[in-house]
Write a protein that holds these residues in place. Sequence first.
Motif: not given
Lengths: 373, 273, 295
Positions: A269-272, A274, A312, A332, A334-335
Amino acid sequence: MVNEAAFHPWDDPDATPLIRIEGVTKTFGDFTAIDDVSLSIYGQEFFALLGPSGCGKTTLMRMLAGFETPSAGRITIDGTDMAGVPPNKRAVNMMFQSYALFPHLSVWDNIAFGLKRDGLDRDLVGARVDEMLKLTQLGKLARRKPHQLSGGQRQRVALARAMAKGPKLLLLDEPLGALDKKLRQETQFELMDIQEKTGTTFVIVTHDQEEAMTVASRVAVMDQGRFMQVDTPDRIYEAPNSVYVADFIGDVNLVPARVRQLRDAVMLDWAEGKRFFAKPVGDLTVGQEVTLAIRPEKIAISREVPEEPNRVKGKILDIGYLGNLSTYHVELPEGPVIKCEVGNRSRLSRRDFSWDDEVWLSWSDTAGLVLSS
Amino acid sequence: MNRLSWFNVVSLTLGFAFLYIPMVILVIFSFNESKLVTVWAGFSTKWYGEVIRNEAFLDAAWVTLRVAFFSATIATVLGTMAAYAMMRRGAFVGRTLFSGMIYAPLVMPEVITGLSLLLLFIAIGLDRGVLTIILAHTTFAMCYVSVVVSSRLVSFDNSLEEAALDLGCTRFQAFMSVTLPIIAPAVIAGWLLAFTLSLDDLVIASFTAGPSATTLPIKIFSSVRLGVSPEINALSTIIIGIVTVGVLVASVLSKRQIAQARRDEAMADQAEG
Amino acid sequence: MLRVFTAIPYVWLLVLFLVPFAIVAKISVSDYAISIPPYTPTLDFSEGWAGVNAFFAALDFENFTFLAEDELYWKAYLSSVQIAAIATFLTLSVGFPIAYGMARAPREWQPALLMLVILPFWTSFLIRVYAWIGILANEGFLNQFLMWLGVISEPLQILNTNWAVYIGIVYTYLPFMILPIYASLERMDPSLLEAAEDLGCSRTAAFWHVTWPLARPGVIAGCFLVFIPTVGEFVIPSLLGGSDTLMIGKVLWEEFFNNRDWPVASAVAIILLLILIIPIVLFQRHETKERERGA
């Protein structure tokens, strides 16, 4: 490396190393330059100590030469404990960073200097010096003084002088640091040639990772007086064991993540909501905080949705045109900003991608590495 | 800074006039016919003849040269050793005292140095003469030598010595075959400085010289106390002449060497390109 | 080998520098005697401990009391320091413009100008002082010149006054002032002044805000280099000064050679040294600080 296929003494349990460094520590007052390191270097190796300035690589080399004594631990060369053996009694020679050519002596006399100390016969000295001049292609310059030479020529004189006594071990302290880039690349191959021809064990100290990767059979990446990783150049690049090594060697994207599932590939998991998939390094547990490392050249960029499981979508933030390569910085939503490198195979009349374009990035699940430290 | 204002020009002109006019007058009047130093009475070289015939001057000159030669030579050996030891050794017992003793004579008033050495020579019963002057001059000159040599050693690339050790030299061999030849210009400069300091010195020599040995400055001083004389002018002119020629030759030689080195380097760089 | 290199000069300096001072200190607390050597007591080991005890018992600070009570010595110390201070100021006033002019001269002239400053330094000190006798005397060149100009009608008495001493000191010590100032000015980046002017300084303001602060280390070093040796100067006051020029170097010399009073001469030397220790220590500190800043 030319001889890589056949030459792997470090994997052979029966091989005897030429140099053993056992639990060596070196302190200067309160400062610990070398912190309890152990290492074996084998005969005919071209070994590189790589690290930023102040990491202890030069101190370690100076201990091999005998200019510094370990505060603790033991160094043996060819089975002999080196404790108390002064530099002039060691079968080790050094090529100095500044070259340290004697300005009052000609090229010939510089090369002959060490041989004369051994009380060798005149003719033998002459023969050996001529051999060295030939090896380093300095024949025409024998009568010149160091200040009458160019940087590249001085470098070769320093090499010839250090090689003249036929040492078991040759130490090279940033040997190419003073040369400009083009000359440095040519000289790297010359050095490898000479090393191979003479079969001498070389230990090179450098802060230039490209140089270490090019010339060495094995590289030790150092930081703060410790070895971070000791391995062959390809393993160091493709399988770094830590974030530090991955980041120090070459360009890399580092994405913080958490382990979700462990199977053949790790699910991260690297982001909510994702996920990425990657090959693990070392033992991992579910829920562990890790870093995903992906080299930019392993990432593909496209307009269409790619097939790969790791994909991504982002927006192009910056484009760097380097001639042979183009670098894209993709932001991205997500940041994170991911760097991706694409080779320019054909001449571009116009760019495929432009600033602010929406693009897809993708990579295979073997491209990324999960690093726990 | 390459714009000279009128103020700069005036101060340079006046400054150098101030430095050189007294010397020029001194030299001109050494060729004066008259015994009166301040009134010109025609050209003559007769005072030079007087100087050359004056045995007392010649004896004193000979003593002075011998003293200067020996004290400069011993001072150069000791001063170089001291500078090298201070530069290469880390902490050792008495280091502060040692460095203090090296620097103190540079600022010590000559009257004190002279007096203290005289009292030492008397205490140990050493007869005053050429030997005592040599000892005295060596002591204060070695400090100057050590300062000159240290300032060269500061910029000396330590790895040159390490390279010599690495190639099989002992420390002493490394010093003799690498360090000394490279710092030789500074050592020679130190010797020259010690030599001229000794030639020049009046006060310390006055204290440490016995009746058996008189140096030229002592001789000049005692005649100058009686007033100006054209003979002293002539003697001074000879000394000024020798020094000027010596310094000019030395500077031209070193300038040439530097120019040659520059040309060589330029050629070497071209060869690479 | 390093041990040998330390030991030989170390022992030499101990014997010929430190021990002599101990002797001076010892004699300064001895008494004057008409004998050879002309002081008492002398250490006599033949009597064992009694001799050593008797020796120390006979030492006293009488000579220092004498120096403190006799006005001559007080005045000599004071006037030495005063003359040295005035002469240092004069040397600075003459030396600074020269150093400044040298630093602003075209690069290719600078080695020659430097040479011209150093050259007199290699010539005999004594000769350089001597040269001024003929110039400053009543019938000397300066008076002749001034009378020819009509500035004065009678010769000025300059020789054998303090003025002659000042001139002599400025003349002989000028290189010591010029060289450090030049060294600090020469290192200065000329674009600093342009930057200062660009930022709104006038020429004069740029000098005071940029050049002067950068030259200050050189000025301080130069002042110490002139002041310290001048306090104990002997040749200049004895050749150019008059009978009323009081300088302690001269007093010491006369005490020693003319009066043959070694104990008093030694006491004079000890006090001179104590006076000089302050500027010497300050100078050392200044130099160390500059070196650290440079490194």
